[in-house]
Scaffold this motif. Structure first.
Motif, PDB file in Angstrom:
ATOM      1  N   PHE A 252       0.874  -1.172   0.000  1.00 10.84           N
ATOM      2  CA  PHE A 252       0.000   0.000   0.000  1.00 10.84           C
ATOM      3  C   PHE A 252       0.913   1.225   0.000  1.00 10.84           C
ATOM      4  O   PHE A 252       1.280   1.766   1.034  1.00 10.84           O
ATOM      5  N   SER A 253       1.313   1.636  -1.191  1.00  8.82           N
ATOM      6  CA  SER A 253       2.334   2.672  -1.333  1.00  8.82           C
ATOM      7  C   SER A 253       1.708   4.047  -1.491  1.00  8.82           C
ATOM      8  O   SER A 253       0.847   4.263  -2.330  1.00  8.82           O
ATOM      9  N   ILE A 254       2.159   4.966  -0.654  1.00  2.94           N
ATOM     10  CA  ILE A 254       1.780   6.370  -0.739  1.00  2.94           C
ATOM     11  C   ILE A 254       2.995   7.116  -1.276  1.00  2.94           C
ATOM     12  O   ILE A 254       4.060   7.115  -0.657  1.00  2.94           O
ATOM     13  N   CYS A 255       2.841   7.743  -2.434  1.00  3.33           N
ATOM     14  CA  CYS A 255       3.986   8.311  -3.152  1.00  3.33           C
ATOM     15  C   CYS A 255       3.891   9.835  -3.211  1.00  3.33           C
ATOM     16  O   CYS A 255       2.823  10.394  -3.471  1.00  3.33           O
ATOM     17  N   TYR A 256       5.024  10.493  -2.975  1.00  2.00           N
ATOM     18  CA  TYR A 256       5.119  11.935  -3.156  1.00  2.00           C
ATOM     19  C   TYR A 256       6.300  12.229  -4.072  1.00  2.00           C
ATOM     20  O   TYR A 256       7.409  11.741  -3.848  1.00  2.00           O
ATOM     21  N   VAL A 257       6.072  13.050  -5.092  1.00  2.00           N
ATOM     22  CA  VAL A 257       7.129  13.440  -6.021  1.00  2.00           C
ATOM     23  C   VAL A 257       7.178  14.957  -6.085  1.00  2.00           C
ATOM     24  O   VAL A 257       6.166  15.614  -6.333  1.00  2.00           O
ATOM     25  N   GLY A 258       8.354  15.532  -5.834  1.00  3.64           N
ATOM     26  CA  GLY A 258       8.495  16.987  -5.941  1.00  3.64           C
ATOM     27  C   GLY A 258       9.269  17.575  -4.788  1.00  3.64           C
ATOM     28  O   GLY A 258      10.053  16.900  -4.127  1.00  3.64           O
ATOM     29  N   LYS A 281      -1.762  -4.235  12.500  1.00  3.45           N
ATOM     30  CA  LYS A 281      -0.500  -4.852  12.095  1.00  3.45           C
ATOM     31  C   LYS A 281      -0.426  -5.067  10.588  1.00  3.45           C
ATOM     32  O   LYS A 281       0.622  -4.876   9.963  1.00  3.45           O
ATOM     33  N   GLU A 282      -1.537  -5.482  10.000  1.00  4.19           N
ATOM     34  CA  GLU A 282      -1.535  -5.727   8.558  1.00  4.19           C
ATOM     35  C   GLU A 282      -1.262  -4.436   7.791  1.00  4.19           C
ATOM     36  O   GLU A 282      -0.497  -4.428   6.822  1.00  4.19           O
ATOM     37  N   PHE A 283      -1.882  -3.362   8.223  1.00  4.60           N
ATOM     38  CA  PHE A 283      -1.629  -2.057   7.596  1.00  4.60           C
ATOM     39  C   PHE A 283      -0.162  -1.680   7.743  1.00  4.60           C
ATOM     40  O   PHE A 283       0.477  -1.225   6.784  1.00  4.60           O
ATOM     41  N   ALA A 284       0.392  -1.869   8.943  1.00  7.42           N
ATOM     42  CA  ALA A 284       1.797  -1.524   9.200  1.00  7.42           C
ATOM     43  C   ALA A 284       2.739  -2.324   8.313  1.00  7.42           C
ATOM     44  O   ALA A 284       3.775  -1.817   7.868  1.00  7.42           O
ATOM     45  N   GLN A 285       2.394  -3.576   8.041  1.00  2.19           N
ATOM     46  CA  GLN A 285       3.246  -4.427   7.207  1.00  2.19           C
ATOM     47  C   GLN A 285       3.203  -4.010   5.735  1.00  2.19           C
ATOM     48  O   GLN A 285       4.190  -4.139   5.021  1.00  2.19           O
ATOM     49  N   LYS A 286       2.042  -3.536   5.287  1.00  2.68           N
ATOM     50  CA  LYS A 286       1.877  -3.240   3.856  1.00  2.68           C
ATOM     51  C   LYS A 286       2.130  -1.778   3.493  1.00  2.68           C
ATOM     52  O   LYS A 286       2.292  -1.446   2.312  1.00  2.68           O
ATOM     53  N   LEU A 287       2.166  -0.896   4.501  1.00  2.63           N
ATOM     54  CA  LEU A 287       2.365   0.523   4.219  1.00  2.63           C
ATOM     55  C   LEU A 287       3.774   0.811   3.713  1.00  2.63           C
ATOM     56  O   LEU A 287       4.766   0.381   4.290  1.00  2.63           O
ATOM     57  N   LYS A 288       3.848   1.586   2.628  1.00  5.19           N
ATOM     58  CA  LYS A 288       5.116   2.093   2.105  1.00  5.19           C
ATOM     59  C   LYS A 288       4.951   3.580   1.811  1.00  5.19           C
ATOM     60  O   LYS A 288       4.010   3.973   1.114  1.00  5.19           O
ATOM     61  N   ILE A 289       5.838   4.385   2.351  1.00  5.58           N
ATOM     62  CA  ILE A 289       5.866   5.821   2.069  1.00  5.58           C
ATOM     63  C   ILE A 289       7.071   6.064   1.170  1.00  5.58           C
ATOM     64  O   ILE A 289       8.215   5.892   1.587  1.00  5.58           O
ATOM     65  N   VAL A 290       6.818   6.435  -0.069  1.00  9.60           N
ATOM     66  CA  VAL A 290       7.887   6.606  -1.052  1.00  9.60           C
ATOM     67  C   VAL A 290       7.935   8.073  -1.470  1.00  9.60           C
ATOM     68  O   VAL A 290       6.930   8.638  -1.897  1.00  9.60           O
ATOM     69  N   MET A 291       9.108   8.682  -1.341  1.00  7.42           N
ATOM     70  CA  MET A 291       9.252  10.085  -1.701  1.00  7.42           C
ATOM     71  C   MET A 291      10.438  10.274  -2.641  1.00  7.42           C
ATOM     72  O   MET A 291      11.472   9.624  -2.482  1.00  7.42           O
ATOM     73  N   ALA A 292      10.255  11.171  -3.602  1.00 10.28           N
ATOM     74  CA  ALA A 292      11.324  11.511  -4.539  1.00 10.28           C
ATOM     75  C   ALA A 292      11.308  13.012  -4.749  1.00 10.28           C
ATOM     76  O   ALA A 292      10.248  13.614  -4.875  1.00 10.28           O
ATOM     77  N   GLY A 293      12.482  13.623  -4.775  1.00 10.42           N
ATOM     78  CA  GLY A 293      12.576  15.061  -4.983  1.00 10.42           C
ATOM     79  C   GLY A 293      13.440  15.706  -3.923  1.00 10.42           C
ATOM     80  O   GLY A 293      14.322  15.073  -3.343  1.00 10.42           O
ATOM     81  N   GLN A 294      13.176  16.970  -3.641  1.00 11.06           N
ATOM     82  CA  GLN A 294      13.932  17.732  -2.655  1.00 11.06           C
ATOM     83  C   GLN A 294      13.096  17.794  -1.378  1.00 11.06           C
ATOM     84  O   GLN A 294      12.065  18.459  -1.311  1.00 11.06           O
ATOM     85  N   ILE A 295      13.547  17.084  -0.349  1.00 16.60           N
ATOM     86  CA  ILE A 295      12.769  16.935   0.877  1.00 16.60           C
ATOM     87  C   ILE A 295      13.514  17.601   2.034  1.00 16.60           C
ATOM     88  O   ILE A 295      14.676  17.293   2.295  1.00 16.60           O
ATOM     89  N   ASP A 296      12.829  18.485   2.746  1.00 15.62           N
ATOM     90  CA  ASP A 296      13.436  19.208   3.861  1.00 15.62           C
ATOM     91  C   ASP A 296      13.693  18.269   5.034  1.00 15.62           C
ATOM     92  O   ASP A 296      12.964  17.299   5.260  1.00 15.62           O
ATOM     93  N   ILE A 297      14.724  18.579   5.805  1.00 10.23           N
ATOM     94  CA  ILE A 297      15.108  17.752   6.943  1.00 10.23           C
ATOM     95  C   ILE A 297      13.986  17.664   7.972  1.00 10.23           C
ATOM     96  O   ILE A 297      13.841  16.652   8.676  1.00 10.23           O
ATOM     97  N   SER A 298      13.136  18.691   8.060  1.00 15.32           N
ATOM     98  CA  SER A 298      12.027  18.666   9.014  1.00 15.32           C
ATOM     99  C   SER A 298      11.038  17.551   8.694  1.00 15.32           C
ATOM    100  O   SER A 298      10.404  16.993   9.598  1.00 15.32           O
ATOM    101  N   VAL A 299      10.906  17.213   7.420  1.00 13.50           N
ATOM    102  CA  VAL A 299       9.982  16.153   7.006  1.00 13.50           C
ATOM    103  C   VAL A 299      10.488  14.789   7.484  1.00 13.50           C
ATOM    104  O   VAL A 299       9.755  14.019   8.117  1.00 13.50           O
ATOM    105  N   THR A 300      11.740  14.490   7.179  1.00 12.24           N
ATOM    106  CA  THR A 300      12.286  13.195   7.585  1.00 12.24           C
ATOM    107  C   THR A 300      12.379  13.087   9.105  1.00 12.24           C
ATOM    108  O   THR A 300      12.182  11.997   9.659  1.00 12.24           O
ATOM    109  N   ASN A 301      12.629  14.209   9.786  1.00 12.07           N
ATOM    110  CA  ASN A 301      12.654  14.177  11.257  1.00 12.07           C
ATOM    111  C   ASN A 301      11.281  13.826  11.827  1.00 12.07           C
ATOM    112  O   ASN A 301      11.170  13.077  12.799  1.00 12.07           O
TER     113      ASN A 301
END
Length: 437
Positions: A252-258, A281-301
């Motif tokens: 279950f991939s949630i994708c952000y590009v930009g 638990k099933e949601f936790a196992q299948k969740l994927k957060i995929v990001m591509a682009g320029q991401i600020d350090i505050s986001v990853t923190n």
């Protein structure tokens, strides 16, 4: 029967391939299709711009034999890099350092940029460009001039050419000027703030036509006295959509590009995902957060602080064609409007590519904004408010259930008017209008 000769339009833009990013694509795509509507584009752009990254995949969109004039530009970024200790590095302006804070040197350069380099650091290119283009236009006449900003110093080139050459002039605002989301961060003195507004009003009142990307921006420029204001959103190019089978993501991939700066950090989403993972638990196992682009350090923190790091994958900067493949293979596409006072008028350009690839869109922003209106109109997804964690959980739960049933993909309707070719047709109409007045 022979075709009438095309009218000629000079397009002044700071962003042009091989520079990458959404700011490049708007006018690259217009140039790609203008000949189909009776206009011959000539592009004027810097020879050596400050580019965050290059994207050579965009070069395929160049029409044959388009004239591109490149002239040297001097920008004070080397001074900025020296002051802030970033010599030799690409700039990510507006992004905090790894500590999550802007240091004293960075704050100093922001003050200098806002108060001395008005409207922006490209101001030094205005005078030599006007001088060069006046000579060029005497030998190579055109029917109209287009300037596109930001950087809004490009509009000052148009303002001077309008005054000295008396040509029809169309000013394109991809983003606001004094109402842009980071304007309040420039630490402006009263005289500098006055001068920014004065230049903005001169451009708005003297241009023969204005292009804006949202209804909210149109209302703002109406109040400034603009005329012939056309809402011309960004769009999608059918040629960019991957038609070959793209291997779908099994999770279950949630994708952000930009680009995602601190004002665009969707804390409400991370909070909702964290709570869902802790109870399912099933949601936790299948969740994927995929990001591509320029991401600020505050986001990853924030992602790390909410124990989502094991579900998170950062792919860095991707060329446009690879970014399109990523969107096509994902399950949910994330959009975020900056959480700033002008949020209602923000329509991020990525929306239209998201519509074209036909995936479910989850947007974080005001439910009564222009972005929300397009998502409702097309039936492509949902909008969640910046602080509405309960609504985010309900929406994501519904999406996850649809994903489990294999029925998550929507069927967007009425998106054809957002194709780059259709939008270029509307651009040609306003160019015809301002040149025939």
């Amino acid at each position: 029967m022979s075709q009438p000769p095309r009218k000629r339009v000079l397009i002044v833009t700071y962003y042009w391939p091989p520079s990458g990013g959404v700011a490049v694509q708007r006018w690259l795509k217009f140039v790609k299709y203008l000949r189909d509507f009776g206009w011959e584009p000539i592009v004027y752009t810097p020879e050596n711009p400050e580019s965050f990254y290059d994207d050579h995949s965009l070069l395929k969109d160049f029409p044959s034999n388009i004239e591109v004039i490149k002239r040297p530009i001097w920008e004070p970024y080397n001074i900025y890099k020296w002051i802030t200790g970033r010599k030799g590095k690409k700039l990510g302006l507006g992004f905090a350092d790894e500590s999550g804070k802007k240091g004293l040197a960075t704050r100093l350069t922001i003050w200098l940029r806002g108060n001395l380099l008005i409207p922006d650091p490209r101001i030094f290119w205005v005078r030599p460009s006007v001088k060069f283009l006046r000579r060029y236009l005497k030998q190579n006449p055109v029917d109209a001039i287009v300037t596109t900003g930001p950087p809004h110093s490009m509009h000052l080139i148009g303002l001077e050419l309008k005054r000295k050459c008396n040509l029809a002039w169309l000013a394109d605002f991809r983003d606001p000027w004094t109402n842009i989301d980071f304007y309040h961060e420039l630490m402006l003195t009263k005289p500098a703030n006055w001068y920014h507004h004065r230049l903005e009003q001169r451009v708005v009142k003297n241009a023969d036509g204005l292009l804006v990307v949202s209804q909210q921006m149109k209302r703002e420029f109406d109040n400034l006295g603009g005329k012939n204001i056309l809402v011309l959103t960004n769009g999608f190019d059918s040629d960019d959509i991957p038609y070959s089978e793209t291997l779908p993501d099994n999770g279950f991939s949630i994708c952000y590009v930009g680009t995602m700066n601190s004002a665009r950090n969707p804390i409400v989403l991370w909070q909702a995902l964290s709570r869902m993972c802790s109870t399912n638990k099933e949601f936790a196992q299948k969740l994927k957060i995929v990001m591509a682009g320029q991401i600020d350090i505050s986001v990853t923190n924030t992602i790390k602080s909410l124990n989502l790091e094991r579900n998170f994958e950062y792919l860095g900067l991707l060329p446009h064609d690879k970014a399109m493949e990523l969107q096509k293979s994902s399950k949910v596409l994330l959009l975020v409007a900056n959480n700033t006072p002008n949020a209602k008028g923000i329509i991020t350009g990525k929306l239209f590519e998201y519509l074209a690839v036909g995936k479910r869109i989850l947007a974080i922003g005001p439910s009564d904004g222009d972005l929300a209106e397009i998502i409702r109109e097309t039936g492509a997804g949902d909008v969640v408010g910046y602080d509405d964690v309960d609504n985010a959980i309900q929406t994501l739960t519904r999406y996850f259930n649809l994903f489990e049933q294999g029925e998550l993909d929507p069927e967007p309707k009425g998106i054809e008017k957002y194709s780059r070719k259709a939008l270029t047709g509307r651009l040609a109409e306003i160019l015809n209008q301002i040149t025939n007045e």
